[in-house]
Write a protein that holds these residues in place. Sequence first.
Motif, PDB file in Angstrom:
ATOM      1  N   UNK A   8      33.803  47.000  39.459  1.00  0.00           N
ATOM      2  CA  UNK A   8      33.638  45.717  40.153  1.00  0.00           C
ATOM      3  C   UNK A   8      32.766  45.838  41.411  1.00  0.00           C
ATOM      4  N   UNK A   9      32.575  47.080  41.903  1.00  0.00           N
ATOM      5  CA  UNK A   9      31.715  47.305  43.080  1.00  0.00           C
ATOM      6  C   UNK A   9      30.801  48.489  42.749  1.00  0.00           C
ATOM      7  N   UNK A  36      30.046  43.622  45.959  1.00  0.00           N
ATOM      8  CA  UNK A  36      30.923  43.496  44.799  1.00  0.00           C
ATOM      9  C   UNK A  36      30.442  42.434  43.816  1.00  0.00           C
ATOM     10  N   UNK A  37      30.792  42.632  42.561  1.00  0.00           N
ATOM     11  CA  UNK A  37      30.513  41.672  41.499  1.00  0.00           C
ATOM     12  C   UNK A  37      31.799  40.885  41.257  1.00  0.00           C
ATOM     13  N   UNK A  38      31.726  39.570  41.264  1.00  0.00           N
ATOM     14  CA  UNK A  38      32.923  38.765  41.003  1.00  0.00           C
ATOM     15  C   UNK A  38      33.804  38.640  42.221  1.00  0.00           C
ATOM     16  N   UNK A  42      40.555  39.038  45.820  1.00  0.00           N
ATOM     17  CA  UNK A  42      40.859  37.697  45.347  1.00  0.00           C
ATOM     18  C   UNK A  42      39.878  36.627  45.789  1.00  0.00           C
ATOM     19  N   UNK A  43      38.817  37.026  46.491  1.00  0.00           N
ATOM     20  CA  UNK A  43      37.820  36.063  46.974  1.00  0.00           C
ATOM     21  C   UNK A  43      36.537  36.177  46.159  1.00  0.00           C
TER      22      UNK A  43
END
Length: 80
Positions: A8-9, A36-38, A42-43
């Motif tokens: 994710x990163x 980060x991707x996505x 939670x943000x």
Amino acid sequence: MLEEDVRSIPDLRFDIELRMLDPPRVAIRLSFDCTPVGLLFGLPVDGRRVRFAENVFHSFHEGRIAEVWSVITRRRSPPN
């Protein structure tokens, strides 16, 4: 956990800003600067640059990590 973080990163890296030792405890301040991707915490950041620091404390027992406490703080850019 780290494998998921790297997915994710993709540019996940950190610098150790501070390291303190008071056996059986170790305290470390880590500085992160990444895209980060996505989601992150939670943000929805979706590839935007994010800077933050983690203050993490480890307690050791018989040569192994027994407890971990972590506090994540926002990093602000220095004023111009």
